[in-house]
Motif scaffolding. Structure first.
Motif, PDB file in Angstrom:
ATOM      1  N   ASN A 149      63.323   8.456  17.911  1.00  0.00           N
ATOM      2  CA  ASN A 149      63.125   8.499  19.358  1.00  0.00           C
ATOM      3  C   ASN A 149      62.607   9.857  19.804  1.00  0.00           C
ATOM      4  N   GLU A 150      63.107  10.922  19.174  1.00  0.00           N
ATOM      5  CA  GLU A 150      62.622  12.272  19.506  1.00  0.00           C
ATOM      6  C   GLU A 150      61.144  12.415  19.158  1.00  0.00           C
ATOM      7  N   LEU A 151      60.740  11.863  18.007  1.00  0.00           N
ATOM      8  CA  LEU A 151      59.329  11.932  17.621  1.00  0.00           C
ATOM      9  C   LEU A 151      58.470  11.153  18.621  1.00  0.00           C
ATOM     10  N   PHE A 152      58.935   9.977  19.015  1.00  0.00           N
ATOM     11  CA  PHE A 152      58.163   9.168  19.951  1.00  0.00           C
ATOM     12  C   PHE A 152      58.033   9.869  21.302  1.00  0.00           C
ATOM     13  N   THR A 153      59.149  10.478  21.774  1.00  0.00           N
ATOM     14  CA  THR A 153      59.109  11.209  23.044  1.00  0.00           C
ATOM     15  C   THR A 153      58.189  12.416  22.953  1.00  0.00           C
ATOM     16  N   TYR A 154      58.229  13.112  21.804  1.00  0.00           N
ATOM     17  CA  TYR A 154      57.364  14.277  21.625  1.00  0.00           C
ATOM     18  C   TYR A 154      55.885  13.885  21.647  1.00  0.00           C
ATOM     19  N   LEU A 155      55.553  12.781  20.964  1.00  0.00           N
ATOM     20  CA  LEU A 155      54.152  12.353  20.928  1.00  0.00           C
ATOM     21  C   LEU A 155      53.683  11.909  22.312  1.00  0.00           C
ATOM     22  N   GLN A 156      54.566  11.237  23.084  1.00  0.00           N
ATOM     23  CA  GLN A 156      54.182  10.861  24.441  1.00  0.00           C
ATOM     24  C   GLN A 156      53.938  12.095  25.310  1.00  0.00           C
ATOM     25  N   GLY A 157      54.816  13.091  25.165  1.00  0.00           N
ATOM     26  CA  GLY A 157      54.613  14.332  25.917  1.00  0.00           C
ATOM     27  C   GLY A 157      53.337  15.039  25.505  1.00  0.00           C
ATOM     28  N   LEU A 158      53.018  14.971  24.178  1.00  0.00           N
ATOM     29  CA  LEU A 158      51.791  15.612  23.694  1.00  0.00           C
ATOM     30  C   LEU A 158      50.560  14.946  24.319  1.00  0.00           C
ATOM     31  N   VAL A 159      50.599  13.612  24.420  1.00  0.00           N
ATOM     32  CA  VAL A 159      49.479  12.889  25.037  1.00  0.00           C
ATOM     33  C   VAL A 159      49.327  13.296  26.498  1.00  0.00           C
ATOM     34  N   GLU A 160      50.469  13.347  27.230  1.00  0.00           N
ATOM     35  CA  GLU A 160      50.393  13.725  28.644  1.00  0.00           C
ATOM     36  C   GLU A 160      49.885  15.155  28.809  1.00  0.00           C
ATOM     37  N   GLU A 161      50.355  16.067  27.935  1.00  0.00           N
ATOM     38  CA  GLU A 161      49.923  17.466  28.030  1.00  0.00           C
ATOM     39  C   GLU A 161      48.419  17.582  27.810  1.00  0.00           C
ATOM     40  N   ARG A 162      47.900  16.871  26.792  1.00  0.00           N
ATOM     41  CA  ARG A 162      46.463  16.970  26.516  1.00  0.00           C
ATOM     42  C   ARG A 162      45.630  16.267  27.591  1.00  0.00           C
ATOM     43  N   GLU A 163      46.181  15.214  28.195  1.00  0.00           N
ATOM     44  CA  GLU A 163      45.480  14.586  29.308  1.00  0.00           C
ATOM     45  C   GLU A 163      45.370  15.556  30.489  1.00  0.00           C
ATOM     46  N   GLN A 164      46.475  16.296  30.764  1.00  0.00           N
ATOM     47  CA  GLN A 164      46.437  17.274  31.852  1.00  0.00           C
ATOM     48  C   GLN A 164      45.433  18.381  31.557  1.00  0.00           C
ATOM     49  N   ALA A 165      45.383  18.805  30.277  1.00  0.00           N
ATOM     50  CA  ALA A 165      44.418  19.850  29.918  1.00  0.00           C
ATOM     51  C   ALA A 165      42.990  19.353  30.105  1.00  0.00           C
ATOM     52  N   ALA A 166      42.738  18.107  29.691  1.00  0.00           N
ATOM     53  CA  ALA A 166      41.397  17.543  29.875  1.00  0.00           C
ATOM     54  C   ALA A 166      41.060  17.426  31.355  1.00  0.00           C
ATOM     55  N   THR A 167      42.072  17.063  32.182  1.00  0.00           N
ATOM     56  CA  THR A 167      41.838  16.967  33.624  1.00  0.00           C
ATOM     57  C   THR A 167      41.482  18.337  34.210  1.00  0.00           C
ATOM     58  N   ARG A 168      42.174  19.414  33.752  1.00  0.00           N
ATOM     59  CA  ARG A 168      41.842  20.755  34.229  1.00  0.00           C
ATOM     60  C   ARG A 168      40.424  21.145  33.867  1.00  0.00           C
ATOM     61  N   VAL A 169      40.024  20.800  32.630  1.00  0.00           N
ATOM     62  CA  VAL A 169      38.645  21.096  32.224  1.00  0.00           C
ATOM     63  C   VAL A 169      37.654  20.332  33.098  1.00  0.00           C
ATOM     64  N   ALA A 170      38.001  19.070  33.419  1.00  0.00           N
ATOM     65  CA  ALA A 170      37.112  18.282  34.278  1.00  0.00           C
ATOM     66  C   ALA A 170      36.986  18.909  35.658  1.00  0.00           C
ATOM     67  N   HIS A 171      38.112  19.434  36.201  1.00  0.00           N
ATOM     68  CA  HIS A 171      38.065  20.090  37.514  1.00  0.00           C
ATOM     69  C   HIS A 171      37.173  21.313  37.479  1.00  0.00           C
ATOM     70  N   VAL A 172      37.294  22.099  36.390  1.00  0.00           N
ATOM     71  CA  VAL A 172      36.439  23.284  36.249  1.00  0.00           C
ATOM     72  C   VAL A 172      34.968  22.880  36.188  1.00  0.00           C
ATOM     73  N   GLY A 173      34.668  21.792  35.451  1.00  0.00           N
ATOM     74  CA  GLY A 173      33.280  21.334  35.363  1.00  0.00           C
ATOM     75  C   GLY A 173      32.745  20.880  36.706  1.00  0.00           C
ATOM     76  N   ILE A 174      33.611  20.200  37.475  1.00  0.00           N
ATOM     77  CA  ILE A 174      33.171  19.727  38.791  1.00  0.00           C
ATOM     78  C   ILE A 174      32.872  20.906  39.706  1.00  0.00           C
ATOM     79  N   VAL A 175      33.735  21.961  39.643  1.00  0.00           N
ATOM     80  CA  VAL A 175      33.490  23.164  40.459  1.00  0.00           C
ATOM     81  C   VAL A 175      32.166  23.803  40.069  1.00  0.00           C
TER      82      VAL A 175
END
Length: 481
Positions: A149-175
């Motif tokens: 369960n800890e591994l599954f929770t960690y991988l879900q958090g990793l996906v969310e973290e990388r999605e947020q990072a990609a979103t930040r990059v997208a915001h920078v590109g839009i600016v």
């Protein structure tokens, strides 16, 4: 002017390159999240499903003792090891690999401990002992589950973290893209004033060209409308002809269908006639066999008649001899006197009987001769009938062959009629499609005629607008200076 245009072009190219680079980074980051990190979560979910399936098989074996559950448990252990190896190869973080190593260690310890309840069950222990042993290793099972369960929770958090990072990059590109647009807008505004005068002169040239083109467009639209009208009339005539062809094709198809039905009835009648002729042939064969039997019986009857004639001749001879003997006896009795009167009376009776026997034998002989003649006549008639039957049998064979030819010809006719029917049906479909195409063409022609009229009206309006535009440009303050 050309310098300003070049400046605007350079700015546009720079913005495009910057935008493409930004979008490429965003796409790469999103692809990584979707394809890689999401795959990690799915693989971890698969690992947990394998664990649940293994636990179900283990409980099934411990409760029922059936070997199929134990085999399923071992198979799930192998799948668990394979899935864990695949997950270790996919995870790209140190913490994730540490969690996988911990799960592998805990699962191995749990499998070793779980062998105890299994061995108890195999040794025939009661369910109470087996359940007690199974509950004793519950702590190891819980540790393994918590690690997964800890591994599954960690991988879900990793996906969310990388999605947020990609979103930040997208915001920078839009600016960056917005800034590039602002720079280009400022440059375009600066160069616009430099090109107004040249544009005004070119607009006047274009207006004159439009005026000339609108006059030619009016003439061309008029000709197109006239041609569309003639084409619509031709399409209407063609449509009428095609509808007539469609009607005839349907009539031909119906006639071919009737021919097929009539040919089928003729074929049935031909087969029935053939069956009747075959039955007649069978009857004639029986008659021919019966005629042979009659001939044999006639021969036997002739032989019997001859034998009877021989017996009658013998009886006739005996009657004559008896008559002679009776005459002699009468003569002797007459010579003997009154004592032989009875003997003379008896001799007379015997002579009378001999005369009647002789008469009867002559009548029997005549009857036998009559029977022999009738037998000969019957034999002759039977042979003539047999000859007639033979001739009829040959004619029956010819009739059967004729019926076979008729059935074959009717079948060929039926097949030809079916081919005609299929061809006519295909032709009908083709004619219907042609009719639809011609109707569509007629509609398109009418639309083209209407469009030509609209084009003519538009050309006239374009001439008026071009005149007004030219007047407006010529009277502008900038042009006056």
């Amino acid at each position: 002017m050309f310098g300003s245009l070049a400046f605007v072009l350079v700015l546009t190219l720079a913005m495009a390159v910057l935008s493409l680079a930004t979008l490429q980074r965003v796409v790469d980051r999103k692809d990584r999240v979707i394809e890689h990190d999401t795959a990690l979560v799915l693989e971890a979910r698969t690992l947990m499903d394998i664990r649940d399936a293994r636990a179900a098989a283990n409980r099934g074996y411990l409760l029922s003792g059936q070997g199929k559950y134990l085999g399923e448990q071992y198979r799930q252990d192998e799948l668990f090891a394979q899935q864990l190896t695949l997950l270790r190869q996919t995870v790209d973080t140190a913490h994730g690999r540490d969690l996988i190593a911990e799960i592998q260690r805990l699962q191995a310890d749990f499998v070793d401990l779980d062998a105890g309840p299994v061995n108890l069950k195999q040794s025939g222990a009661g369910n109470t002992d087996v359940v007690r042993a199974w509950e004793s290793i519950d702590g190891a099972r819980i540790q393994t589950t918590e690690s997964m369960n800890e591994l599954f929770t960690y991988l879900q958090g990793l996906v969310e973290e990388r999605e947020q990072a990609a979103t930040r990059v997208a915001h920078v590109g839009i600016v960056q893209i917005v800034i590039s647009f602002l720079v280009i807008l400022i440059g375009a505004t600066t160069s616009a004033g430099m090109t107004v005068r040249l544009v005004r002169r070119r607009v006047m040239t274009a207006v004159r060209s439009v005026q000339v083109s609108s006059a030619g467009l009016r003439s061309s639209a008029k000709k197109q409308a006239e041609g569309a009208s003639e084409q619509a009339s031709s399409a209407a005539e063609i449509s009428t002809t095609v509808k007539e062809m469609l009607t005839e094709s349907r009539r031909i198809a119906e006639g071919a269908q009737d021919v097929v039905a009539a040919a089928g009835q003729t074929a049935d009648a031909g087969r029935q006639g053939r069956d009747v002729v075959l039955a007649t042939q069978s009857s004639m064969n029986r008659i021919r066999a019966h005629s042979g039997s009659v001939d044999q019986h006639m021969d036997d009857l002739t032989t019997k008649a001859r034998q009877i004639s021989g017996v009658v001749e013998i009886v006739s001879e005996l009657a004559e001899l008896t008559n002679i003997v009776a005459i002699n006896a009468s003569i002797e009795a007459a010579g003997a006197g009154g004592d032989a009167a009875r003997f003379a009376a008896l001799a007379d009776e015997i002579r009378g009987l001999a005369d009647r026997v002789g008469g009867s034998t002559r009548e029997i002989g005549e009857l036998v001769q009559s029977v022999a003649g009738a037998v000969d006549d019957t034999r002759r008639v039977s042979r003539e009938a047999s000859d007639v039957v033979e001739a009829g049998a040959s004619h029956v064979i010819e009739a059967v062959e004729s019926f076979e030819e008729i059935v074959a010809l009717v079948a060929s006719t039926m097949e030809s009629a079916r081919q005609i029917q299929r061809s006519t049906s295909q032709q009908t479909i083709a004619v219907e499609q042609t009719d639809l195409a011609i109707s569509a063409m007629a509609a398109a022609t009418r639309n083209h005629q209407v469009a030509a009229g609209d084009t003519r009206s538009t050309a006239e309006e374009l001439a008026v607008l071009s005149y007004r535009l030219g007047t407006l440009v010529e009277s502008s303050p900038e042009e006056a200076r």
